[in-house]
Scaffold this active site. Structure first.
Site, PDB file in Angstrom:
ATOM      1  N   ARG A 233      -2.459   1.123   0.205  1.00 21.11           N
ATOM      2  CA  ARG A 233      -2.587   2.393  -0.511  1.00 21.11           C
ATOM      3  C   ARG A 233      -1.907   2.268  -1.867  1.00 21.11           C
ATOM      4  O   ARG A 233      -0.798   1.723  -1.973  1.00 21.11           O
ATOM      5  CB  ARG A 233      -1.937   3.546   0.276  1.00 21.11           C
ATOM      6  CG  ARG A 233      -2.778   4.054   1.446  1.00 21.11           C
ATOM      7  CD  ARG A 233      -3.953   4.883   0.936  1.00 21.11           C
ATOM      8  NE  ARG A 233      -4.790   5.366   2.007  1.00 21.11           N
ATOM      9  CZ  ARG A 233      -5.866   4.736   2.481  1.00 21.11           C
ATOM     10  NH1 ARG A 233      -6.217   3.560   1.987  1.00 21.11           N
ATOM     11  NH2 ARG A 233      -6.597   5.266   3.441  1.00 21.11           N
ATOM     12  N   GLU A 262      -7.386   6.366  -8.792  1.00 21.80           N
ATOM     13  CA  GLU A 262      -8.647   5.637  -8.621  1.00 21.80           C
ATOM     14  C   GLU A 262      -9.826   6.473  -9.109  1.00 21.80           C
ATOM     15  O   GLU A 262      -9.966   7.623  -8.682  1.00 21.80           O
ATOM     16  CB  GLU A 262      -8.830   5.240  -7.151  1.00 21.80           C
ATOM     17  CG  GLU A 262      -7.794   4.227  -6.692  1.00 21.80           C
ATOM     18  CD  GLU A 262      -8.050   3.702  -5.290  1.00 21.80           C
ATOM     19  OE1 GLU A 262      -9.023   4.123  -4.639  1.00 21.80           O
ATOM     20  OE2 GLU A 262      -7.268   2.853  -4.820  1.00 21.80           O
ATOM     21  N   HIS A 280     -10.977  -1.399  -4.672  1.00 22.83           N
ATOM     22  CA  HIS A 280     -10.813  -0.803  -3.335  1.00 22.83           C
ATOM     23  C   HIS A 280     -11.898  -1.322  -2.376  1.00 22.83           C
ATOM     24  O   HIS A 280     -12.680  -0.564  -1.806  1.00 22.83           O
ATOM     25  CB  HIS A 280     -10.861   0.719  -3.416  1.00 22.83           C
ATOM     26  CG  HIS A 280     -10.142   1.390  -2.277  1.00 22.83           C
ATOM     27  ND1 HIS A 280      -9.453   2.563  -2.411  1.00 22.83           N
ATOM     28  CD2 HIS A 280     -10.010   1.048  -0.966  1.00 22.83           C
ATOM     29  CE1 HIS A 280      -8.930   2.917  -1.251  1.00 22.83           C
ATOM     30  NE2 HIS A 280      -9.258   2.000  -0.356  1.00 22.83           N
TER      31      HIS A 280
END
Length: 530
Positions: A233, A262, A280
Site C-alpha cells: 500500500r 494514485e 499498481h
C-alpha cells in the site's frame, strides 16, 4: 426470487460465471458509468460488483434501495464509502486471498529487476545503446531480506527468497517465536531490520501504526546499499523521506508498485535512476482476476441466499434480536479489547475469555467478536470488524478459549479476559453495574472501578505518602485535568495501581516526567474511541 447484480467495472466473466449461469440471478454488466448514471439505474439491484475504477459514494448507496452487498473484486476498498454502507445496512465484501500469489510473485519480480537494473538496461538497449559496464547488479544469494508484515503474502515472499539463498529477518507484532523458528525467520523490530537488511519489502495494511513506518529514522540507520520494495500500500514508505534518502545516497534504490496518491504526481521520485516503478500491478494477472471474481460471486450468493458472510470489511448493524441487557456488554467487551492491547507492550498470542452469570447462558459470540475486533484494530485498521475478527485472529496464529460459568461473587454478570504472550500476562475484568453502567472492575490482581472514558491513565507504583501529590503537580504543570481517580492496592506501602480518567491526552513529555516519580514503575496511557 430473482436477484439482480450490477457489474460496474471490468471483471473476469469466467470468474463470475456462477452468477451469470445461476437461475436465480440476473447479471447486468455496465461499465464506465458516472455517478449520476449509476444513480439512475442502481435502485433495484441487490448487489454491485466493482474493482478500483468506480467509486461507490454515499449518494449512490442512498439511491440503491434494494442493495444488500457491495463486492470489491480485489482487496482494497478505498473506492467504497464504507461508513455510508454500514450506516445503511449494506455489507461490503472483498476477496483478500485471490491475489496472494500474484502479489508475492510481483514482489520477487520487482526485487530481481531492482537488483539487476533490468528496466534501465532494457531502456538503453532498446534505444540502441550497448552499455554493459553501467549495469553491474547484485546477487540475492547470501543477502539479508527484511520483511515488514508476515501475513500470507509476506510469508510467500519469505519462502521464495529462502529458495534464492537469502536470510530472512522480519517484523510482525503477531509473529510467534515458535512460528519464526519453524520458518527459519529471525524476529526483529523495524529499527533493527534497517541496520542489517540488504533488501526490505513491506506487506502490512495501511493503518495509523504502519503509515510511514519506513521513513526518515529508518533511512538514518540503514545500509547505504539498501534496496526497498513496496507492492502493498502506498504510504507505508514515506515517499518524501524516500526521495531525500535517494538524493543523499543513503540507500541503493527502490521498487514501487503502489503510491500515496494514485496515479502518482511526484515525478521526481518516479524518474529517479535508482527507482523501478509499475502502475499498481500486484494483482494484475489473469489468474488473480479470475480468483477474486470467483470469490466474490460465491460470497454474493451466500449472503443473499443464506445470510452467510466470510469476508466482510464492515461491521453490520447489531440485529434487533440481541437483548437490551446484552448490548451494554457488547460495548464493554469492545472497550476491554482497546484497553488490553494498549496496556500490553506486544500483542498476545493467547486469549482466554470467561463469561459469568446470565450472559453466559446467552450467545456470547458477539461479545467475543467485539472484544477481538477492538484488540486487533490498532494493527489491522478498519479492515477488521466483528464479522471477520476471528478470521484475522486465526491468520495470526493467536489461540483463544471461551469459558462459561455461573454467577461470580459480587456481580450478576461478569466478563474476564486474560491476555498472554511470552513476556507478559494481563487480566481485565468488567461488568455493567445497575445505575452506574459499564465498568472495568479488575486490572491484574487489583480491584478497580474504571468508567470507560476518552483518556485513561494506568500507573503501577509503590504506595507511599506524597506520590499522589507528586503526580498531581506534574499533570498540572502539563495542563492535564483529572476527572476521576481510583486506587487499588495489595497492602499498605506495597504494590498499587492508580487509574485516572483525564480530560485530555497526556503528552510524551508528561509521561516521561511521570515515569521519573520515585516508586512509579509503569505509566501507560489508554485512549478509547467513544
Amino acid at each position: 426470487m430473482t436477484y439482480k447484480v450490477l457489474v460496474l467495472d471490468p471483471v473476469s466473466e469466467d470468474g463470475i460465471s456462477e452468477l451469470i449461469n445461476h437461475p436465480n440471478y440476473q447479471v447486468d454488466i455496465n461499465t464506465g458509468l458516472t455517478e449520476d448514471e449509476i444513480i439512475k439505474i442502481v435502485y433495484d439491484y441487490h448487489a454491485v460488483i466493482v474493482r478500483s475504477q468506480t467509486k461507490i459514494t454515499e449518494k449512490i448507496i442512498q439511491h440503491a434501495r434494494s442493495l444488500r452487498v457491495i463486492a470489491r473484486a480485489g482487496v482494497g476498498v478505498d473506492n467504497i464509502d464504507i461508513d455510508a454502507a454500514t450506516k445503511l445496512g449494506v455489507i461490503v465484501v472483498n476477496a483478500p486471498d485471490g491475489n496472494t500469489i500474484s502479489a508475492t510473485e510481483h514482489t520477487m519480480a520487482m526485487m530481481l529487476s531492482l537488483s539487476r537494473d533490468i528496466p534501465e538496461a532494457h531502456k538503453e538497449l532498446s534505444e540502441g545503446v550497448w552499455n554493459r559496464s553501467a549495469h553491474k547488479g547484485v546477487e540475492l544469494y547470501g543477502k539479508t531480506l527484511g520483511i515488514i508484515g508476515l501475513g500470507k503474502i509476506g510469508f510467500g515472499v519469505a519462502r521464495r527468497a529462502q529458495v534464492f539463498g537469502m536470510k530472512i529477518v522480519a517484523f510482525d507484532p503477531y509473529l510467534s517465536d515458535e512460528k519464526a523458528k519453524e520458518s527459519e525467520i529471525e524476529k526483529m523490530e523495524v529499527d533493527e531490520i534497517s541496520k542489517v537488511a540488504d533488501f526490505v519489502t513491506v506487506h502490512t495494511p495501511l493503518t495509523p501504526q504502519t503509515k510511514g513506518i519506513v521513513g526518515e529514522s529508518f533511512f538514518e540507520n540503514c545500509k547505504p546499499n539498501l534496496r526497498l520494495i513496496n507492492v502493498a500500500r502506498g504510504g507505508i514508505i514515506d515517499e518524501a523521506d524516500l526521495l531525500t534518502a535517494l538524493k543523499e545516497g543513503k540507500i541503493g534504490g527502490a521498487a514501487l508498485d503502489v503510491f500515496e496518491e494514485e496515479p502518482p504526481t511526484e515525478m521526481e521520485l518516479l524518474s529517479h535512476p535508482n527507482v523501478v516503478v509499475t502502475p499498481h500491478l500486484g494483482a494484475s494477472t489473469i489468474e488473480a482476476q479470475e480468483k477474486v471474481a470467483v470469490s466474490i460471486s460465491r460470497e454474493i450468493i451466500q449472503i443473499l441466499e443464506n445470510n452467510t458472510i466470510i469476508h466482510a470489511v464492515n461491521a453490520p448493524r447489531i440485529s434487533e434480536n440481541i437483548s437490551k441487557e446484552l448490548k451494554p456488554y457488547i460495548n464493554i467487551s469492545s472497550h476491554m479489547g482497546s484497553v488490553g492491547i494498549q496496556l500490553m507492550k506486544q500483542p498476545p498470542n493467547e486469549i482466554r475469555l470467561k463469561y459469568h452469570g446470565d450472559i453466559a447462558v446467552d450467545d456470547t459470540s458477539m461479545l467475543t467478536r467485539s472484544f477481538i475486533a477492538s484488540l486487533l484494530s490498532p494493527h489491522f485498521g478498519e479492515g477488521v470488524n466483528i464479522i471477520n475478527a476471528l478470521y484475522f485472529l486465526q491468520e495470526q496464529d493467536v489461540t483463544y478459549k471461551v469459558e462459561k460459568k455461573g454467577k461470580t461473587k459480587g456481580y450478576n454478570n461478569y466478563l474476564e479476559v486474560e491476555l498472554s504472550n511470552n513476556e507478559e500476562n494481563l487480566v481485565l475484568g468488567a461488568s455493567v453495574l445497575d445505575g452506574y453502567g459499564e465498568r472495568i472492575v479488575k486490572v491484574d490482581e487489583y480491584q478497580v472501578d474504571i468508567k470507560p472514558t476518552r483518556h485513561i491513565l494506568i500507573i503501577n507504583h509503590i504506595d507511599r505518602p506524597g506520590v499522589i501529590g507528586d503526580m498531581g503537580v506534574i499533570l498540572g504543570k502539563h495542563s492535564v485535568n483529572i476527572a476521576s481517580m481510583q486506587l487499588g492496592r495489595s497492602n499498605e506501602g506495597g504494590a498499587a495501581l492508580l487509574s485516572l480518567s483525564l480530560d485530555s491526552a497526556v503528552s510524551n513529555e508528561a509521561l516521561e516526567d511521570l515515569q521519573s516519580i520515585e516508586g512509579f514503575k509503569n505509566v501507560r496511557q489508554v485512549d478509547l474511541q467513544l
